[in-house]
Design an enzyme around this catalytic site. Structure first.
Site, PDB file in Angstrom:
ATOM      1  N   HIS A   1      -7.105   2.892  -0.221  1.00 19.62           N
ATOM      2  CA  HIS A   1      -7.469   1.555   0.511  1.00 19.62           C
ATOM      3  C   HIS A   1      -8.888   1.023   0.306  1.00 19.62           C
ATOM      4  O   HIS A   1      -9.251  -0.179  -0.091  1.00 19.62           O
ATOM      5  CB  HIS A   1      -7.363   1.779   1.874  1.00 19.62           C
ATOM      6  CG  HIS A   1      -6.023   1.990   2.424  1.00 19.62           C
ATOM      7  ND1 HIS A   1      -5.452   2.616   3.560  1.00 19.62           N
ATOM      8  CD2 HIS A   1      -4.615   1.374   1.723  1.00 19.62           C
ATOM      9  CE1 HIS A   1      -3.987   2.429   3.688  1.00 19.62           C
ATOM     10  NE2 HIS A   1      -3.704   1.761   2.619  1.00 19.62           N
TER      11      HIS A   1
ATOM     12  N   ASP B   1       1.264  -1.994   6.105  1.00 16.32           N
ATOM     13  CA  ASP B   1       0.656  -1.006   7.181  1.00 16.32           C
ATOM     14  C   ASP B   1      -0.704  -1.591   7.474  1.00 16.32           C
ATOM     15  O   ASP B   1      -1.013  -0.947   8.479  1.00 16.32           O
ATOM     16  CB  ASP B   1       0.747   0.383   6.510  1.00 16.32           C
ATOM     17  CG  ASP B   1      -0.097   0.315   5.093  1.00 16.32           C
ATOM     18  OD1 ASP B   1       0.669   0.501   3.916  1.00 16.32           O
ATOM     19  OD2 ASP B   1      -1.222  -0.141   5.051  1.00 16.32           O
TER      20      ASP B   1
ATOM     21  N   ASP C   1      -1.197  -5.088  -2.900  1.00 20.49           N
ATOM     22  CA  ASP C   1      -0.857  -3.596  -2.610  1.00 20.49           C
ATOM     23  C   ASP C   1       0.689  -3.731  -2.262  1.00 20.49           C
ATOM     24  O   ASP C   1       1.216  -3.708  -0.987  1.00 20.49           O
ATOM     25  CB  ASP C   1      -1.500  -3.512  -1.030  1.00 20.49           C
ATOM     26  CG  ASP C   1      -1.077  -2.395  -0.431  1.00 20.49           C
ATOM     27  OD1 ASP C   1      -1.250  -2.288   0.660  1.00 20.49           O
ATOM     28  OD2 ASP C   1      -1.012  -1.253  -1.184  1.00 20.49           O
ATOM     29  N   SER C   2       1.259  -3.478  -3.350  1.00 18.27           N
ATOM     30  CA  SER C   2       2.786  -3.531  -3.201  1.00 18.27           C
ATOM     31  C   SER C   2       3.408  -2.236  -3.368  1.00 18.27           C
ATOM     32  O   SER C   2       2.937  -1.235  -3.709  1.00 18.27           O
ATOM     33  CB  SER C   2       3.233  -4.574  -4.529  1.00 18.27           C
ATOM     34  OG  SER C   2       2.992  -3.657  -5.756  1.00 18.27           O
TER      35      SER C   2
ATOM     36  N   PRO D   1      12.411  -5.250  -3.588  1.00 20.45           N
ATOM     37  CA  PRO D   1      11.506  -6.325  -3.417  1.00 20.45           C
ATOM     38  C   PRO D   1      10.234  -6.553  -4.057  1.00 20.45           C
ATOM     39  O   PRO D   1       9.562  -7.383  -4.411  1.00 20.45           O
ATOM     40  CB  PRO D   1      11.345  -6.308  -2.044  1.00 20.45           C
ATOM     41  CG  PRO D   1      11.315  -4.820  -1.374  1.00 20.45           C
ATOM     42  CD  PRO D   1      12.514  -4.349  -2.567  1.00 20.45           C
TER      43      PRO D   1
HETATM   44  N1  SAM Z   1       0.030   1.499  -1.182  1.00 24.16           N
HETATM   45  C1  SAM Z   1       1.351   1.699  -1.127  1.00 24.16           C
HETATM   46  C2  SAM Z   1       1.707   2.141  -2.778  1.00 24.16           C
HETATM   47  O1  SAM Z   1       0.867   2.052  -3.381  1.00 24.16           O
HETATM   48  O2  SAM Z   1       2.769   2.468  -2.922  1.00 24.16           O
HETATM   49  C3  SAM Z   1       1.835   0.442  -0.719  1.00 24.16           C
HETATM   50  C4  SAM Z   1       1.879   0.274   0.567  1.00 24.16           C
HETATM   51  S1  SAM Z   1       2.353  -1.361   1.263  1.00 24.16           S
HETATM   52  C5  SAM Z   1       3.423  -0.535   2.699  1.00 24.16           C
HETATM   53  C6  SAM Z   1       3.775  -2.194   0.366  1.00 24.16           C
HETATM   54  C7  SAM Z   1       4.164  -3.224   1.085  1.00 24.16           C
HETATM   55  O3  SAM Z   1       4.692  -4.133  -0.171  1.00 24.16           O
HETATM   56  C8  SAM Z   1       5.409  -2.973   1.879  1.00 24.16           C
HETATM   57  O4  SAM Z   1       5.164  -3.177   3.138  1.00 24.16           O
HETATM   58  C9  SAM Z   1       6.582  -4.067   1.266  1.00 24.16           C
HETATM   59  O5  SAM Z   1       7.425  -4.516   2.344  1.00 24.16           O
HETATM   60  C10 SAM Z   1       5.608  -4.918   0.656  1.00 24.16           C
HETATM   61  N2  SAM Z   1       6.376  -5.677  -0.412  1.00 24.16           N
HETATM   62  C11 SAM Z   1       7.099  -5.506  -1.176  1.00 24.16           C
HETATM   63  N3  SAM Z   1       7.795  -6.405  -2.087  1.00 24.16           N
HETATM   64  C12 SAM Z   1       6.954  -7.573  -1.576  1.00 24.16           C
HETATM   65  C13 SAM Z   1       7.214  -9.072  -2.034  1.00 24.16           C
HETATM   66  N4  SAM Z   1       7.954  -9.373  -2.875  1.00 24.16           N
HETATM   67  N5  SAM Z   1       6.318  -9.975  -1.279  1.00 24.16           N
HETATM   68  C14 SAM Z   1       5.468  -9.345  -0.349  1.00 24.16           C
HETATM   69  N6  SAM Z   1       5.337  -8.066  -0.119  1.00 24.16           N
HETATM   70  C15 SAM Z   1       6.104  -7.200  -0.558  1.00 24.16           C
END
Ligand code: SAM
Length: 302
Positions: free
Chosen positions: A79, A103, A173-174, A180
């Site tokens: 982070h 998160d 941060d995906s 998705p």
């Molecule tokens: N730090 C983590 C990692 O490195 O794997 C990622 C944390 S964060 C929880 C990832 C977030 O991306 C999730 O909440 C997920 O729902 C979101 N996410 C995935 N695909 C997405 C998209 N196409 N658009 C927006 N958010 C997306």
């Protein structure tokens, strides 16, 4: 009546120890598994499988579709490095966009920068934010009560393709390039991010662990180099993102941004009030761009 049924009645039989595997690297015949102290929350959301459990070493652990997302024990590394590196390198960031970040761990770090006027987070899965309100109050508490914070539930691809806003810093941060998250590693997504980036802006991306996921990094950096003057990555080691260094993608039109000196970074940190950090320092920031040869060579191939 058997001893076992008697013991069962008296609750003497120890419940079977549950282990939760990270299945992200199954194709390599490699799994990290975690002994579960207690499952705190588990559901299949509209977009992905979500499980949160307690682990005796890493604390609360969130997994989405079998991939570790965040743990309370080592979250600070990822982070802080995904947030303070682009913001201190930029030096005048007012408008910040987070794509993903459900998160709110990254948002919490961004809002430590009082110079940031507005933070917009575009998250596809409302359930992740909802559940984080209950289970990650240390992140969502300060974030959701901050006037500068906007939350938009949408696919990040849709948002960056359509918004008329412009951002100084974009933090992707995906999840990994599956489900998705897949679209967030495409040329079209990065091109749309370039479109909504303000002049002098910078984008950083979650880009996997090069030792295990080299193609992901090479592909992203290849796209960055077609779209931006400067494309590459920096690294940090995160214990639960197994496989050694984690790569954070870097894309900017000002090639000087990655070369900002330690003195300047220290001065900007002082001007920002020297809020506490546990990983980021001006020296660590600078060193993060010095890539081990195997990663530098992979990036060179891009
Ligand atoms: N730090 C983590 C990692 O490195 O794997 C990622 C944390 S964060 C929880 C990832 C977030 O991306 C999730 O909440 C997920 O729902 C979101 N996410 C995935 N695909 C997405 C998209 N196409 N658009 C927006 N958010 C997306």
């Amino acid at each position: 009546m058997t001893v076992a049924s008697l013991a069962g009645q008296w609750g003497l039989i120890m419940a079977e120890q549950r282990w939760i595997p990270e299945t992200l690297f199954d194709e390599f015949g490699f799994r990290m598994t975690f002994a579960v102290e207690r499952v705190l929350y588990e559901m299949q959301t509209e977009h992905q499988h979500l499980v949160l459990f307690e682990h005796k070493l890493f604390g609360k652990m969130l997994m989405l579709d079998g991939a570790t997302q965040v743990t309370t024990r080592d979250e600070f590394i990822y982070h802080e490095m995904m947030t303070h590196v682009p913001i201190f390198a930029h030096g005048r960031a007012r408008e910040v966009l987070i794509v993903g970040g459900g998160d709110c761990g990254i948002a919490e770090e961004v809002l430590k920068h009082t110079s940031v006027a507005r933070l917009t987070q575009v998250e596809i899965d409302a359930s992740v934010v909802e559940f984080s309100k209950e289970h990650f109050p240390e992140f969502t508490g300060p974030v959701l009560s901050d006037q500068r914070f906007d939350l938009i539930i949408d696919d990040g691809m849709n948002y960056v393709a359509g918004t008329d806003r412009r951002f100084d810093v974009i933090i992707v941060d995906s999840t990994d390039p599956q489900g998705p998250g897949k679209v967030l590693f495409t040329y079209d997504f990065y091109a749309a991010c370039k479109r909504c980036m303000a002049p002098g802006g910078v984008m950083v991306t979650q880009n996997g662990v090069p030792f295990l996921q080299p193609d992901e990094l090479i592909s992203s950096v290849g796209h960055f180099r077609k779209l931006f003057a400067d494309g590459g990555c920096y690294v940090a080691a995160i214990p639960t993102y197994v496989g050694g260094h984690m790569a954070m993608g870097w894309a900017a039109d000002d090639a000087q941004l990655r070369h900002v000196g330690v003195e300047t970074l220290a001065a900007r940190y002082a001007a920002a009030g020297r809020f506490p950090t546990k990983y980021w320092t001006p020296e660590v920031h600078k060193a993060a761009f010095a890539l081990p040869r195997f990663i530098a060579e992979a990036v060179e191939k891009a």
